[in-house]
Design a protein around this motif. Structure first.
Motif, PDB file in Angstrom:
ATOM      1  N   PHE A   1     -15.501  32.193  -5.325  1.00 49.47           N
ATOM      2  CA  PHE A   1     -14.922  31.129  -6.136  1.00 49.47           C
ATOM      3  C   PHE A   1     -13.404  31.095  -5.971  1.00 49.47           C
ATOM      4  CE2 PHE A   1     -13.419  29.484 -10.304  1.00 49.47           C
ATOM      5  CZ  PHE A   1     -13.973  28.218 -10.221  1.00 49.47           C
ATOM      6  N   GLU A   2     -12.761  32.263  -5.969  1.00 43.50           N
ATOM      7  CA  GLU A   2     -11.311  32.336  -5.773  1.00 43.50           C
ATOM      8  C   GLU A   2     -10.918  31.868  -4.372  1.00 43.50           C
ATOM      9  OE1 GLU A   2      -9.711  36.175  -6.656  1.00 43.50           O
ATOM     10  OE2 GLU A   2     -10.640  36.215  -8.633  1.00 43.50           O
ATOM     11  N   ALA A   3     -11.753  32.125  -3.377  1.00 45.16           N
ATOM     12  CA  ALA A   3     -11.464  31.729  -2.005  1.00 45.16           C
ATOM     13  C   ALA A   3     -11.698  30.237  -1.780  1.00 45.16           C
ATOM     14  CB  ALA A   3     -12.315  32.540  -1.039  1.00 45.16           C
ATOM     15  N   GLY A   4     -12.318  29.564  -2.736  1.00 43.16           N
ATOM     16  CA  GLY A   4     -12.561  28.135  -2.611  1.00 43.16           C
ATOM     17  C   GLY A   4     -13.770  27.802  -1.770  1.00 43.16           C
TER      18      GLY A   4
ATOM     19  N   ARG B   1       0.834  -1.206   0.000  1.00 38.65           N
ATOM     20  CA  ARG B   1       0.000   0.000   0.000  1.00 38.65           C
ATOM     21  C   ARG B   1       0.868   1.254   0.000  1.00 38.65           C
ATOM     22  NH1 ARG B   1      -2.918   2.611   4.803  1.00 38.65           N
ATOM     23  NH2 ARG B   1      -4.262   4.082   3.777  1.00 38.65           N
ATOM     24  N   GLY B   2       1.966   1.231   0.738  1.00 35.33           N
ATOM     25  CA  GLY B   2       2.843   2.392   0.811  1.00 35.33           C
ATOM     26  C   GLY B   2       3.619   2.637  -0.461  1.00 35.33           C
ATOM     27  N   SER B   3       3.799   1.614  -1.302  1.00 34.20           N
ATOM     28  CA  SER B   3       4.579   1.785  -2.519  1.00 34.20           C
ATOM     29  C   SER B   3       3.711   2.115  -3.730  1.00 34.20           C
ATOM     30  CB  SER B   3       5.382   0.514  -2.799  1.00 34.20           C
ATOM     31  OG  SER B   3       4.511  -0.562  -3.080  1.00 34.20           O
ATOM     32  N   THR B   4       2.414   2.166  -3.559  1.00 30.08           N
ATOM     33  CA  THR B   4       1.524   2.490  -4.668  1.00 30.08           C
ATOM     34  C   THR B   4       1.612   3.978  -4.983  1.00 30.08           C
ATOM     35  OG1 THR B   4       0.022   0.768  -3.910  1.00 30.08           O
ATOM     36  CG2 THR B   4      -0.864   2.370  -5.471  1.00 30.08           C
ATOM     37  N   PRO B   5       1.854   4.339  -6.268  1.00 32.93           N
ATOM     38  CA  PRO B   5       1.945   5.761  -6.590  1.00 32.93           C
ATOM     39  C   PRO B   5       0.609   6.465  -6.394  1.00 32.93           C
ATOM     40  CG  PRO B   5       2.029   4.431  -8.572  1.00 32.93           C
ATOM     41  CD  PRO B   5       2.044   3.483  -7.420  1.00 32.93           C
ATOM     42  N   LYS B   6       0.687   7.696  -5.938  1.00 32.50           N
ATOM     43  CA  LYS B   6      -0.526   8.475  -5.699  1.00 32.50           C
ATOM     44  C   LYS B   6      -0.957   9.175  -6.988  1.00 32.50           C
ATOM     45  CE  LYS B   6      -0.011   9.294  -0.830  1.00 32.50           C
ATOM     46  NZ  LYS B   6       1.036   8.637  -0.268  1.00 32.50           N
ATOM     47  N   ALA B   7      -2.247   9.384  -7.107  1.00 32.46           N
ATOM     48  CA  ALA B   7      -2.791  10.067  -8.278  1.00 32.46           C
ATOM     49  C   ALA B   7      -2.388  11.540  -8.226  1.00 32.46           C
ATOM     50  CB  ALA B   7      -4.304   9.939  -8.300  1.00 32.46           C
ATOM     51  N   PRO B   8      -2.111  12.142  -9.380  1.00 34.58           N
ATOM     52  CA  PRO B   8      -1.761  13.572  -9.373  1.00 34.58           C
ATOM     53  C   PRO B   8      -2.951  14.427  -8.941  1.00 34.58           C
ATOM     54  CG  PRO B   8      -2.039  12.781 -11.621  1.00 34.58           C
ATOM     55  CD  PRO B   8      -2.117  11.583 -10.723  1.00 34.58           C
ATOM     56  N   ALA B   9      -2.633  15.561  -8.359  1.00 36.76           N
ATOM     57  CA  ALA B   9      -3.687  16.468  -7.896  1.00 36.76           C
ATOM     58  C   ALA B   9      -4.458  17.022  -9.092  1.00 36.76           C
ATOM     59  CB  ALA B   9      -3.072  17.602  -7.096  1.00 36.76           C
ATOM     60  N   ALA B  10      -5.723  17.285  -8.883  1.00 31.76           N
ATOM     61  CA  ALA B  10      -6.560  17.831  -9.947  1.00 31.76           C
ATOM     62  C   ALA B  10      -6.111  19.263 -10.268  1.00 31.76           C
ATOM     63  CB  ALA B  10      -8.019  17.829  -9.526  1.00 31.76           C
ATOM     64  N   PRO B  11      -6.071  19.600 -11.539  1.00 32.06           N
ATOM     65  CA  PRO B  11      -5.654  20.964 -11.885  1.00 32.06           C
ATOM     66  C   PRO B  11      -6.690  21.988 -11.438  1.00 32.06           C
ATOM     67  CG  PRO B  11      -6.431  19.804 -13.835  1.00 32.06           C
ATOM     68  CD  PRO B  11      -6.399  18.814 -12.716  1.00 32.06           C
ATOM     69  N   LYS B  12      -6.199  23.153 -11.064  1.00 29.31           N
ATOM     70  CA  LYS B  12      -7.108  24.228 -10.659  1.00 29.31           C
ATOM     71  C   LYS B  12      -7.774  24.813 -11.898  1.00 29.31           C
ATOM     72  CE  LYS B  12      -4.828  25.528  -6.422  1.00 29.31           C
ATOM     73  NZ  LYS B  12      -4.329  26.624  -5.599  1.00 29.31           N
ATOM     74  N   PRO B  13      -8.980  25.292 -11.742  1.00 26.93           N
ATOM     75  CA  PRO B  13      -9.654  25.889 -12.899  1.00 26.93           C
ATOM     76  C   PRO B  13      -8.906  27.128 -13.384  1.00 26.93           C
ATOM     77  CG  PRO B  13     -10.994  26.103 -10.900  1.00 26.93           C
ATOM     78  CD  PRO B  13      -9.810  25.292 -10.563  1.00 26.93           C
ATOM     79  N   LYS B  14      -8.854  27.287 -14.710  1.00 26.34           N
ATOM     80  CA  LYS B  14      -8.111  28.404 -15.291  1.00 26.34           C
ATOM     81  C   LYS B  14      -8.833  29.731 -15.087  1.00 26.34           C
ATOM     82  CE  LYS B  14      -5.840  25.566 -18.714  1.00 26.34           C
ATOM     83  NZ  LYS B  14      -5.641  25.277 -20.111  1.00 26.34           N
ATOM     84  N   GLY B  15     -10.125  29.735 -15.206  1.00 27.43           N
ATOM     85  CA  GLY B  15     -10.884  30.969 -15.042  1.00 27.43           C
ATOM     86  C   GLY B  15     -11.041  31.341 -13.587  1.00 27.43           C
ATOM     87  N   LYS B  16     -10.913  32.629 -13.276  1.00 30.53           N
ATOM     88  CA  LYS B  16     -11.078  33.073 -11.895  1.00 30.53           C
ATOM     89  C   LYS B  16     -12.390  33.815 -11.723  1.00 30.53           C
ATOM     90  CE  LYS B  16      -6.249  33.100 -10.846  1.00 30.53           C
ATOM     91  NZ  LYS B  16      -5.320  33.432  -9.843  1.00 30.53           N
ATOM     92  N   HIS B  17     -13.197  33.767 -12.725  1.00 26.94           N
ATOM     93  CA  HIS B  17     -14.483  34.445 -12.654  1.00 26.94           C
ATOM     94  C   HIS B  17     -15.583  33.400 -12.557  1.00 26.94           C
ATOM     95  CE1 HIS B  17     -12.641  38.275 -13.604  1.00 26.94           C
ATOM     96  NE2 HIS B  17     -11.984  37.672 -14.598  1.00 26.94           N
ATOM     97  N   ALA B  18     -16.605  33.729 -11.788  1.00 26.54           N
ATOM     98  CA  ALA B  18     -17.740  32.832 -11.632  1.00 26.54           C
ATOM     99  C   ALA B  18     -18.986  33.662 -11.378  1.00 26.54           C
ATOM    100  CB  ALA B  18     -17.507  31.869 -10.486  1.00 26.54           C
ATOM    101  N   HIS B  19     -20.122  33.047 -11.663  1.00 23.61           N
ATOM    102  CA  HIS B  19     -21.385  33.747 -11.446  1.00 23.61           C
ATOM    103  C   HIS B  19     -22.438  32.750 -10.976  1.00 23.61           C
ATOM    104  CE1 HIS B  19     -21.704  32.182 -15.581  1.00 23.61           C
ATOM    105  NE2 HIS B  19     -22.999  32.104 -15.329  1.00 23.61           N
ATOM    106  N   GLN B  20     -23.529  33.276 -10.472  1.00 22.36           N
ATOM    107  CA  GLN B  20     -24.680  32.472 -10.084  1.00 22.36           C
ATOM    108  C   GLN B  20     -25.574  32.301 -11.305  1.00 22.36           C
ATOM    109  OE1 GLN B  20     -25.328  31.093  -7.022  1.00 22.36           O
ATOM    110  NE2 GLN B  20     -23.309  31.814  -6.376  1.00 22.36           N
ATOM    111  N   ALA B  21     -26.547  31.434 -11.201  1.00 20.41           N
ATOM    112  CA  ALA B  21     -27.466  31.198 -12.309  1.00 20.41           C
ATOM    113  C   ALA B  21     -28.280  32.445 -12.644  1.00 20.41           C
ATOM    114  CB  ALA B  21     -28.402  30.042 -11.975  1.00 20.41           C
ATOM    115  N   ASP B  22     -28.507  33.315 -11.645  1.00 19.83           N
ATOM    116  CA  ASP B  22     -29.275  34.534 -11.901  1.00 19.83           C
ATOM    117  C   ASP B  22     -28.396  35.675 -12.421  1.00 19.83           C
ATOM    118  OD1 ASP B  22     -27.864  35.182  -9.635  1.00 19.83           O
ATOM    119  OD2 ASP B  22     -29.611  35.745  -8.446  1.00 19.83           O
ATOM    120  N   GLY B  23     -27.083  35.435 -12.576  1.00 14.73           N
ATOM    121  CA  GLY B  23     -26.191  36.447 -13.117  1.00 14.73           C
ATOM    122  C   GLY B  23     -25.385  37.204 -12.074  1.00 14.73           C
ATOM    123  N   ALA B  24     -25.612  36.968 -10.786  1.00 11.74           N
ATOM    124  CA  ALA B  24     -24.872  37.660  -9.740  1.00 11.74           C
ATOM    125  C   ALA B  24     -23.412  37.203  -9.751  1.00 11.74           C
ATOM    126  CB  ALA B  24     -25.503  37.375  -8.383  1.00 11.74           C
TER     127      ALA B  24
END
Length: 77
Positions: A65-68, A36-59
């Motif tokens: 999103f940047e704060a996680g 179990r200790g010698s099994t390679p670990k999966a690489p971390a998921a890449p962070k999203p490239k876009g730093k902008h996000a919105h709600q479904a209503d446009g807010a």
């Protein structure tokens, strides 16, 4: 009729058999933990490239999103 005392079921090898069974089980657990200790670990998921996000209503939700901060209604751009 006189009943005979029960025969001894465990001879001098009873304790040795129990000890060897425990030793084999311990060795198997040790081998599994080593693998179990010698099994390679999966690489971390890449962070999203876009730093902008919105709600479904446009807010705007870019700061949360940047704060996680997890919000199921946030849509990354």
């Amino acid at each position: 009729m006189i009943a005979k005392p029960p025969e001894k079921t465990r001879g001098k090898w009873g304790a040795a058999a129990i000890f060897s069974g425990v030793a084999v089980a311990g060795a198997a657990v040790g081998a599994l933990l080593t693998l179990r200790g010698s099994t390679p670990k999966a690489p971390a998921a890449p962070k999203p490239k876009g730093k902008h996000a919105h709600q479904a209503d446009g807010a705007d939700s870019s700061k949360s999103f940047e704060a996680g901060i997890a919000d199921p209604g946030t849509v990354p751009e």
